[in-house]
Design an enzyme around this catalytic site. Structure first.
Site, short mmCIF file in Angstrom:
data_model
loop_
_atom_site.label_atom_id
_atom_site.label_comp_id
_atom_site.label_asym_id
_atom_site.label_seq_id
_atom_site.Cartn_x
_atom_site.Cartn_y
_atom_site.Cartn_z
N HIS A 132 0.77 -1.24 0.12
CA HIS A 132 0.07 0.13 0.00
C HIS A 132 0.70 1.23 -0.09
O HIS A 132 0.56 2.50 0.30
CB HIS A 132 -1.08 -0.03 1.04
CG HIS A 132 -1.92 -0.96 1.17
ND1 HIS A 132 -2.68 -1.38 2.21
CD2 HIS A 132 -2.42 -1.92 0.12
CE1 HIS A 132 -3.67 -2.54 1.89
NE2 HIS A 132 -3.48 -2.77 0.37
N SER A 216 -7.11 -7.35 9.62
CA SER A 216 -8.61 -7.65 9.81
C SER A 216 -9.24 -8.50 8.52
O SER A 216 -10.37 -8.93 8.68
CB SER A 216 -9.50 -6.49 10.16
OG SER A 216 -9.40 -5.61 8.93
N ASN A 240 -3.75 -12.77 15.35
CA ASN A 240 -4.52 -11.78 15.33
C ASN A 240 -5.03 -11.68 16.52
O ASN A 240 -5.37 -12.51 17.40
CB ASN A 240 -5.50 -11.62 14.14
CG ASN A 240 -5.86 -10.42 13.77
OD1 ASN A 240 -5.09 -9.50 13.63
ND2 ASN A 240 -7.13 -10.07 13.75
N LEU A 241 -5.12 -10.18 17.24
CA LEU A 241 -5.87 -10.06 18.29
C LEU A 241 -7.45 -10.41 18.35
O LEU A 241 -7.90 -10.99 19.40
CB LEU A 241 -5.75 -8.58 18.72
CG LEU A 241 -5.84 -8.14 20.34
CD1 LEU A 241 -5.04 -9.01 21.04
CD2 LEU A 241 -5.48 -6.72 20.41
P1 OAD Z 1 -7.28 -3.13 10.64
O1 OAD Z 1 -7.60 -2.15 11.40
O2 OAD Z 1 -8.57 -3.51 9.56
O3 OAD Z 1 -7.06 -4.55 11.35
C1 OAD Z 1 -6.06 -4.47 12.65
C2 OAD Z 1 -6.11 -5.84 12.98
O4 OAD Z 1 -4.98 -5.95 13.84
C3 OAD Z 1 -7.54 -6.05 13.91
O5 OAD Z 1 -8.05 -7.28 13.16
C4 OAD Z 1 -7.14 -6.19 15.26
O6 OAD Z 1 -7.57 -7.19 16.10
C5 OAD Z 1 -5.50 -6.57 15.03
N1 OAD Z 1 -4.83 -6.03 16.12
C6 OAD Z 1 -4.84 -4.77 16.92
N2 OAD Z 1 -3.83 -4.96 17.82
C7 OAD Z 1 -3.13 -5.92 17.81
C8 OAD Z 1 -2.07 -6.66 18.37
N3 OAD Z 1 -1.43 -5.99 19.29
N4 OAD Z 1 -1.55 -7.84 17.86
C9 OAD Z 1 -2.15 -8.54 16.91
N5 OAD Z 1 -3.20 -8.15 16.26
C10 OAD Z 1 -3.50 -6.89 16.60
O7 OAD Z 1 -6.15 -2.83 9.69
P2 OAD Z 1 -5.62 -3.57 8.44
O8 OAD Z 1 -5.85 -4.91 8.33
O9 OAD Z 1 -4.08 -3.42 8.49
O10 OAD Z 1 -5.24 0.64 3.69
O11 OAD Z 1 -6.28 -2.73 7.43
C11 OAD Z 1 -5.94 -3.06 6.04
C12 OAD Z 1 -5.90 -1.61 5.14
O12 OAD Z 1 -7.22 -0.99 5.52
C13 OAD Z 1 -4.77 -0.73 5.52
O13 OAD Z 1 -3.60 -0.99 4.93
C14 OAD Z 1 -5.27 0.51 5.14
C15 OAD Z 1 -6.77 0.39 5.50
O14 OAD Z 1 -7.75 1.08 4.90
C16 OAD Z 1 -5.13 1.91 3.13
O15 OAD Z 1 -4.90 2.77 3.63
C17 OAD Z 1 -4.89 1.86 1.43
#
Ligand code: OAD
Length: 269
Positions: A132, A216, A240-241
């Site tokens: 990204h 997520s 994942n959390l």
């Molecule tokens: P999300 O915010 O959708 O998901 C983050 C995940 O991390 C959640 O499922 C949490 O449960 C988990 N989490 C939180 N704290 C944690 C920890 N300490 N250890 C392990 N897991 C933990 O974020 P992404 O999946 O990264 O794109 O989102 C994907 C994309 O959506 C991003 O790259 C961004 C966003 O819109 C763009 O901006 C293009």
């Protein structure tokens, strides 16, 4: 191995010390996909859920080309704030465990991240595919000049313009963050590198492990890589959390904070 009713993974609350490492012996290849959850314990907000970036800000208002065309100052404010937060963040034990695993496995390891914070490189990961884009680069919103390094967090008007376009008779064009916004295509080279890694493992008859961390499963194509890997015969793991949207596609699901679960899974102490 502790498993749930579907024969998968572990349960919340399991102590990291009790998690046996993934078998990475022999010619095993490891493909890792990370999301914002891996950087949460470095103090950076994730996107979804309580306190997430998308709770206080509509995606369409700051992370689309249309948003930038309509209100570039607002978009730059959003990314300036994120640069400021990321500038003081340091890699945590999960980032470091991945860097140590790359050092151990060499070409048998590939790290793909959806994160734009640069913490994998800061942890010592050498080869990171940033699906990204990166917070630390800007590029012209009009011409195809190469992105430039840009760490400025205070992007207040007048907004920066492209030096290549900023010569009469051309009209000035604004610089923008080098982030892949919603509605935009990923760099095809990134996608090809992931496909090549999976295909190479199959061609070599090697064991393939896919591990997703802190994501997520909401955003494609990243959320679908687990299926691609599974179709090629990979053993698939999710650390994942909270429950992820694509959780059902993984063979093993480990619930817990990345700084505890990832070093344990990778056998890095
Ligand atoms: P999300 O915010 O959708 O998901 C983050 C995940 O991390 C959640 O499922 C949490 O449960 C988990 N989490 C939180 N704290 C944690 C920890 N300490 N250890 C392990 N897991 C933990 O974020 P992404 O999946 O990264 O794109 O989102 C994907 C994309 O959506 C991003 O790259 C961004 C966003 O819109 C763009 O901006 C293009």
């Amino acid at each position: 191995m502790v498993q749930d009713a579907a024969g998968r993974g572990y349960h919340p609350g399991m102590r990291a010390a009790a998690i046996p490492p993934i078998d990475l012996g022999g010619d095993t290849r490891l493909l890792v996909m990370t999301g914002s959850g891996i950087s949460a314990e470095s103090g950076l907000a994730t996107f979804r859920g309580a306190g997430g970036l998308w709770e206080g800000e509509r995606v369409e208002a700051v992370a689309t080309p249309e948003a930038f065309a309509a209100d570039p100052a607002r978009v730059w404010r959003f990314y300036g704030t994120r640069r400021a937060a990321a500038a003081v963040a340091v890699p945590n034990a999960a980032h470091l465990a991945l860097a140590a695993t790359e050092a151990r496995l060499g070409d048998r390891f590939l790290l793909v991240t959806q994160n734009v914070d640069g913490l994998h490189a800061a942890a010592g990961s050498r080869h990171v595919i940033e699906l990204h884009g990166s917070l630390w680069r800007s590029r012209c919103s009009r011409c195809r000049a190469a992105p430039v390094e840009d760490r400025s967090a205070d992007v207040s008007p007048p907004l920066p313009t492209c030096p290549a376009c900023d010569r009469p008779p051309a009209r000035p064009a604004l610089m923008r963050p080098d982030i892949v916004w919603f509605g935009e295509s990923l760099n095809p080279a990134s996608q090809e590198a992931v496909g090549q890694f999976i295909d190479d493992a199959a061609l070599a008859g090697a064991r393939l492990v896919f591990l997703a961390i802190g994501t997520s499963g909401n955003v494609w194509p990243a959320a679908g890589y687990v299926r691609y890997a599974a179709e090629a015969g990979a053993e698939t793991w999710l650390a994942n959390l909270d429950p992820a949207l694509n959780e059902g596609w993984f063979d093993h699901v480990v619930a817990g904070p990345a700084t505890q679960v990832v070093p344990a899974l990778l056998g890095v102490t």
